[in-house]
Write a protein that holds these residues in place. Structure first.
Motif, PDB file in Angstrom:
ATOM      1  N   GLU A 217     -14.612  -5.110  40.275  1.00 41.29           N
ATOM      2  CA  GLU A 217     -13.686  -6.145  39.802  1.00 41.29           C
ATOM      3  C   GLU A 217     -13.850  -6.348  38.294  1.00 41.29           C
ATOM      4  O   GLU A 217     -12.857  -6.505  37.574  1.00 41.29           O
ATOM      5  CB  GLU A 217     -13.933  -7.469  40.522  1.00 41.29           C
ATOM      6  CG  GLU A 217     -12.934  -8.530  40.081  1.00 41.29           C
ATOM      7  CD  GLU A 217     -12.951  -9.769  40.944  1.00 41.29           C
ATOM      8  OE1 GLU A 217     -13.422  -9.696  42.101  1.00 41.29           O
ATOM      9  OE2 GLU A 217     -12.488 -10.807  40.455  1.00 41.29           O
ATOM     10  N   ALA A 220     -12.059  -3.560  36.510  1.00 45.86           N
ATOM     11  CA  ALA A 220     -10.597  -3.728  36.521  1.00 45.86           C
ATOM     12  C   ALA A 220     -10.186  -4.824  35.531  1.00 45.86           C
ATOM     13  O   ALA A 220      -9.193  -4.688  34.805  1.00 45.86           O
ATOM     14  CB  ALA A 220     -10.116  -4.080  37.930  1.00 45.86           C
ATOM     15  N   ARG A 221     -10.947  -5.890  35.477  1.00 35.63           N
ATOM     16  CA  ARG A 221     -10.607  -6.982  34.577  1.00 35.63           C
ATOM     17  C   ARG A 221     -10.743  -6.529  33.122  1.00 35.63           C
ATOM     18  O   ARG A 221      -9.924  -6.873  32.277  1.00 35.63           O
ATOM     19  CB  ARG A 221     -11.521  -8.179  34.833  1.00 35.63           C
ATOM     20  CG  ARG A 221     -11.313  -8.835  36.192  1.00 35.63           C
ATOM     21  CD  ARG A 221     -12.235 -10.026  36.363  1.00 35.63           C
ATOM     22  NE  ARG A 221     -11.728 -11.138  35.593  1.00 35.63           N
ATOM     23  CZ  ARG A 221     -10.887 -12.048  36.052  1.00 35.63           C
ATOM     24  NH1 ARG A 221     -10.463 -11.975  37.292  1.00 35.63           N
ATOM     25  NH2 ARG A 221     -10.475 -13.016  35.293  1.00 35.63           N
ATOM     26  N   ALA A 224      -7.840  -4.460  32.096  1.00 36.16           N
ATOM     27  CA  ALA A 224      -6.597  -5.220  32.017  1.00 36.16           C
ATOM     28  C   ALA A 224      -6.614  -6.175  30.821  1.00 36.16           C
ATOM     29  O   ALA A 224      -5.664  -6.921  30.600  1.00 36.16           O
ATOM     30  CB  ALA A 224      -6.394  -6.018  33.311  1.00 36.16           C
ATOM     31  N   GLU A 226      -8.547  -8.705  30.561  1.00 38.04           N
ATOM     32  CA  GLU A 226      -8.809 -10.069  31.034  1.00 38.04           C
ATOM     33  C   GLU A 226     -10.292 -10.398  30.874  1.00 38.04           C
ATOM     34  O   GLU A 226     -11.129  -9.492  30.868  1.00 38.04           O
ATOM     35  CB  GLU A 226      -8.429 -10.185  32.523  1.00 38.04           C
ATOM     36  CG  GLU A 226      -6.948 -10.002  32.773  1.00 38.04           C
ATOM     37  CD  GLU A 226      -6.137 -11.106  32.154  1.00 38.04           C
ATOM     38  OE1 GLU A 226      -6.540 -12.281  32.254  1.00 38.04           O
ATOM     39  OE2 GLU A 226      -5.090 -10.815  31.553  1.00 38.04           O
TER      40      GLU A 226
ATOM     41  N   THR B 231     -10.168 -17.211  43.874  1.00 38.99           N
ATOM     42  CA  THR B 231     -10.234 -16.108  42.911  1.00 38.99           C
ATOM     43  C   THR B 231      -8.912 -15.353  42.876  1.00 38.99           C
ATOM     44  O   THR B 231      -8.404 -15.009  41.802  1.00 38.99           O
ATOM     45  CB  THR B 231     -11.356 -15.131  43.292  1.00 38.99           C
ATOM     46  OG1 THR B 231     -12.567 -15.855  43.424  1.00 38.99           O
ATOM     47  CG2 THR B 231     -11.529 -14.042  42.256  1.00 38.99           C
ATOM     48  N   LYS B 235      -6.056 -14.702  40.088  1.00 37.62           N
ATOM     49  CA  LYS B 235      -5.586 -13.349  39.777  1.00 37.62           C
ATOM     50  C   LYS B 235      -4.070 -13.292  39.784  1.00 37.62           C
ATOM     51  O   LYS B 235      -3.442 -12.560  39.014  1.00 37.62           O
ATOM     52  CB  LYS B 235      -6.130 -12.381  40.835  1.00 37.62           C
ATOM     53  CG  LYS B 235      -6.579 -11.040  40.315  1.00 37.62           C
ATOM     54  CD  LYS B 235      -7.036 -10.163  41.464  1.00 37.62           C
ATOM     55  CE  LYS B 235      -8.398  -9.636  41.244  1.00 37.62           C
ATOM     56  NZ  LYS B 235      -8.813  -8.610  42.184  1.00 37.62           N
ATOM     57  N   GLN B 238      -2.695 -13.870  36.722  1.00 35.90           N
ATOM     58  CA  GLN B 238      -3.034 -12.846  35.734  1.00 35.90           C
ATOM     59  C   GLN B 238      -2.619 -11.488  36.306  1.00 35.90           C
ATOM     60  O   GLN B 238      -3.456 -10.665  36.639  1.00 35.90           O
ATOM     61  CB  GLN B 238      -4.542 -12.846  35.455  1.00 35.90           C
ATOM     62  CG  GLN B 238      -5.038 -14.155  34.897  1.00 35.90           C
ATOM     63  CD  GLN B 238      -6.553 -14.281  35.006  1.00 35.90           C
ATOM     64  OE1 GLN B 238      -7.165 -13.741  35.910  1.00 35.90           O
ATOM     65  NE2 GLN B 238      -7.147 -15.005  34.084  1.00 35.90           N
ATOM     66  N   LYS B 240      -1.732  -8.804  35.262  1.00 35.10           N
ATOM     67  CA  LYS B 240      -2.014  -7.533  34.588  1.00 35.10           C
ATOM     68  C   LYS B 240      -3.166  -6.765  35.226  1.00 35.10           C
ATOM     69  O   LYS B 240      -3.322  -5.589  34.994  1.00 35.10           O
ATOM     70  CB  LYS B 240      -2.391  -7.808  33.119  1.00 35.10           C
ATOM     71  CG  LYS B 240      -1.226  -8.316  32.270  1.00 35.10           C
ATOM     72  CD  LYS B 240      -1.587  -8.306  30.802  1.00 35.10           C
ATOM     73  CE  LYS B 240      -2.654  -9.323  30.486  1.00 35.10           C
ATOM     74  NZ  LYS B 240      -3.066  -9.301  29.080  1.00 35.10           N
ATOM     75  N   ILE B 241      -4.019  -7.437  36.006  1.00 34.45           N
ATOM     76  CA  ILE B 241      -5.200  -6.752  36.537  1.00 34.45           C
ATOM     77  C   ILE B 241      -4.774  -5.809  37.660  1.00 34.45           C
ATOM     78  O   ILE B 241      -4.302  -6.230  38.702  1.00 34.45           O
ATOM     79  CB  ILE B 241      -6.235  -7.756  37.082  1.00 34.45           C
ATOM     80  CG1 ILE B 241      -6.687  -8.676  35.957  1.00 34.45           C
ATOM     81  CG2 ILE B 241      -7.416  -7.032  37.671  1.00 34.45           C
ATOM     82  CD1 ILE B 241      -7.568  -9.797  36.426  1.00 34.45           C
ATOM     83  N   LYS B 242      -4.921  -4.520  37.433  1.00 35.76           N
ATOM     84  CA  LYS B 242      -4.557  -3.515  38.448  1.00 35.76           C
ATOM     85  C   LYS B 242      -5.855  -2.963  39.045  1.00 35.76           C
ATOM     86  O   LYS B 242      -6.822  -2.744  38.322  1.00 35.76           O
ATOM     87  CB  LYS B 242      -3.798  -2.350  37.798  1.00 35.76           C
ATOM     88  CG  LYS B 242      -2.519  -2.750  37.105  1.00 35.76           C
ATOM     89  CD  LYS B 242      -1.358  -2.766  38.097  1.00 35.76           C
ATOM     90  CE  LYS B 242      -0.044  -3.032  37.423  1.00 35.76           C
ATOM     91  NZ  LYS B 242       0.134  -4.390  36.977  1.00 35.76           N
ATOM     92  N   PRO B 243      -5.854  -2.707  40.352  1.00 33.21           N
ATOM     93  CA  PRO B 243      -7.075  -2.140  40.947  1.00 33.21           C
ATOM     94  C   PRO B 243      -7.296  -0.711  40.457  1.00 33.21           C
ATOM     95  O   PRO B 243      -6.337   0.018  40.212  1.00 33.21           O
ATOM     96  CB  PRO B 243      -6.763  -2.161  42.450  1.00 33.21           C
ATOM     97  CG  PRO B 243      -5.282  -2.228  42.550  1.00 33.21           C
ATOM     98  CD  PRO B 243      -4.767  -2.894  41.317  1.00 33.21           C
TER      99      PRO B 243
END
Lengths: 228, 356
Positions: A217, A220-221, A224, A226, B231, B235, B238, B240-243
């Motif tokens: 995680e 990925a953050r 991105a 983030e 959480t 997300k 937000q 923009k967070i791609k796995p």
């Protein structure tokens, strides 16, 4: 300038188990060192410290010493300064990685720091000891992951003690900058200074490997853009 | 304390309803659904939440069930009765899949090829829309249902697609196996929600976690699920967070331990790779394979790489395979490391400091 504590909170896990474990192990080893008479301490350092001449000629403890040297320290001040820095910067880096991946990352940074030091000090048989290389790796990772993190810092301004919160970016770059000039001077003079600046620099730049150790995680953050 | 809790919960629910209304007005129905389900989870007699779900729930059956709940709470709710009458007469146009009906004239076969091209180009949403239109015209085309099964994110829609395939051909073993797997996944909502998360289907993940929360009685698990929902809601804000892709993830995580061992071997060989022995090279290979095994073992249930590597064995067999693989991976990492450190220790013993 002396960093005192990280004022930011962990996201995934509040308990930095591995950071604490590393600090405890270092304290135990240093306590053992301090209990030895002076000449036996040198025997310990010579056996389990990292001696470039021996590494390059495949003598001595080799890979074992490259791990054990990180847990030996030259005195209480050496230990305290290293462990304090590990506590300040290690908690959140461990949070971003997870306990076991953080441990491996810490050791990898120490190995890279030792490798750089060995290459620079190739002729030296003086044992290199200390966790500084690994800790500079942890600081580098903190710079990558949390450049805006605010660190409570102690500074003396015209003999007046102050405790401002300063962005990690500035603190870590400051500590990096004060390694570079002495490292260049040591290289130029081909002398073995008491402080292994090249190990610090090597450990710092090994921080690029942090991306192999991040939690999925957190990874990925980061990509991105983030906050981790 | 009890009164304060109720008031606090009421205030929270009011805020959730306010947010849901704003989301519905902006067209974000999936997120609104997730919020409304949160309200009904904590306040099962909330008429307003059920009434809105009667309008925006994804499946026709869920809309009917929500309106039935409204009428159970308040039999005089006119709006619920009117909506229920509407639903009884027609299926909503937005319902993605439906059971088979009598045969209609064949649809344009070129649409299927077009859909495949769109999928290859990564334009999955367009492909899904095209296939839905195709399926409405020609419900007896098994290939279209297979493509839809791959495309639709919601497991309930996947089940409908597979049931339709089996209606067309009851002997289709692949469809039978896949249907059994999906039904098993439905019974493990936490694993299903984790799968949705990993695929970036945040709305579905939240809905699934909420459904799991309704049946969960263990306080520690409830706390964990609630944390996960919070959480994910963060997300959602937000997007923009791609796995990360599963292959990259596994390669990345396995490279860490391998780099550690590789450095140790390099140092033990005097920083000269030309001095590597066969033992060193075998050790590196062993650690590489062992690291990969450990990372794959720790992947969640129904991880795509796990399914690709081992298919879909029954649950007990899967656990045994994970344990065995994990143990093998652990030994493949530990043994070379231990042998290397032992060899370094012996070299230390053989070193004579008086000569230096």
């Amino acid at each position: 300038m002396f960093p005192l504590t990280d004022t930011e909170h962990n996201r995934y896990d509040d308990l930095p188990l591995m950071t604490l474990a590393l600090i405890v192990v270092n304290i135990i080893v240093t306590a053992y060192e301090l209990s030895l008479p002076g000449d036996e301490v040198m025997v310990l350092f010579n056996a389990f410290g990292s001696r470039p001449q021996l590494v390059l000629t495949m003598q001595g403890a080799g890979a074992l010493a490259s791990i054990t040297h990180m847990f030996l320290h030259g005195g209480l001040m050496h230990l305290i300064s290293n462990m304090w820095a590990l506590w300040v910067f290690g908690c959140r880096v461990e949070d971003a990685c997870g306990h076991w991946r953080f441990l491996i990352y810490y050791l990898v940074c120490g190995l890279i720091a030792d490798t750089v030091s060995t290459l620079i000090r190739a002729e030296s048989s003086i044992p290199g000891i200390g966790a500084s290389g690994a800790i500079f790796g942890v600081m580098g990772a903190y710079l990558i992951l949390y450049p805006g993190g605010r660190i409570r810092t102690f500074i003396m301004l015209w003999f007046v003690p102050m405790f401002p919160k300063i962005r990690a970016f500035w603190i870590i770059l400051y500590f990096l900058a004060i390694q570079i000039v002495p490292a260049m001077m040591a290289l130029r003079a081909q002398e073995d200074y008491g402080v292994n600046y090249w190990a610090h620099l090597g450990g710092f730049f090994s921080c690029l490997l942090i991306f192999l150790f991040l939690r999925p995680e957190a990874f990925a953050r980061y990509w991105a853009g983030e906050p981790i | 304390m009890g009164a304060n809790f109720d008031q606090d919960q009421q205030a929270r629910n009011l805020e959730l309803l306010r947010q849901a209304r704003a989301l519905i007005q902006d067209g974000h129905r999936a997120r609104a659904r997730a919020l409304l389900r949160q309200v009904t989870a904590t306040d099962p007699r909330n008429e307003v939440a059920w009434l809105w779900l009667g309008h925006i729930a994804e499946a026709w059956e869920d809309q009917v069930a929500a309106l039935d709940n409204v009428l159970a709470i308040n039999p005089n709710n006119v709006k619920a009765r009117e909506r229920l009458d509407q639903l009884q007469q027609t299926r909503p146009a937005s319902a993605p899949l439906k059971r088979l009906s009598p045969r209609k004239p064949p649809a344009d076969a070129a649409s299927l090829d077009r859909a495949r091209e769109l999928i290859k180009a990564g334009r999955r949403q367009e492909a899904q829309t095209l296939l839905l239109e195709f399926a409405q015209q020609d419900e007896h085309n098994a290939q279209a249902w297979w493509l839809l099964n791959d495309l639709v994110p919601d497991i309930r829609d996947k089940l409908v697609a597979l049931e339709n395939i089996l209606t067309l051909n009851p002997q289709d073993e692949k469809a039978q196996a896949r249907l059994a797997q999906l039904r098993r996944m439905q019974q493990e909502p936490l694993a299903l929600a984790a799968m949705y998360e990993e695929r970036g289907e945040i709305d579905l993940a939240i809905e699934t976690y909420l459904a799991a929360l309704r049946d969960m009685r263990v306080p520690e698990e409830r706390r964990r699920i609630n944390l996960r929902i919070e959480t994910l809601q963060l997300k959602q804000r937000q997007p923009k967070i791609k796995p990360t892709g599963p292959t990259l993830q596994v390669a990345r995580l396995a490279a860490g331990p391998l780099s550690f061992f590789g450095l140790l071997v390099l140092i033990q060989s005097g920083l000269n790779p030309l001095r590597f022995s066969w033992f060193d090279i075998l050790g590196v290979l062993s650690v590489a394979v062992g690291s990969l095994a450990l990372v794959v073992t720790s992947a969640r249930p129904f991880h795509p790489l796990w399914l690709a590597a081992f298919g879909d064995p029954p649950r007990d067999e899967e656990r045994a395979v994970r344990w065995g693989l994990g143990l093998a991976g652990f030994l493949m990492v530990l043994v070379p490391l231990a042998l290397l450190l032992m060899s370094a220790w012996e070299r230390l013993g053989a070193y004579s400091p008086s000569a230096h």
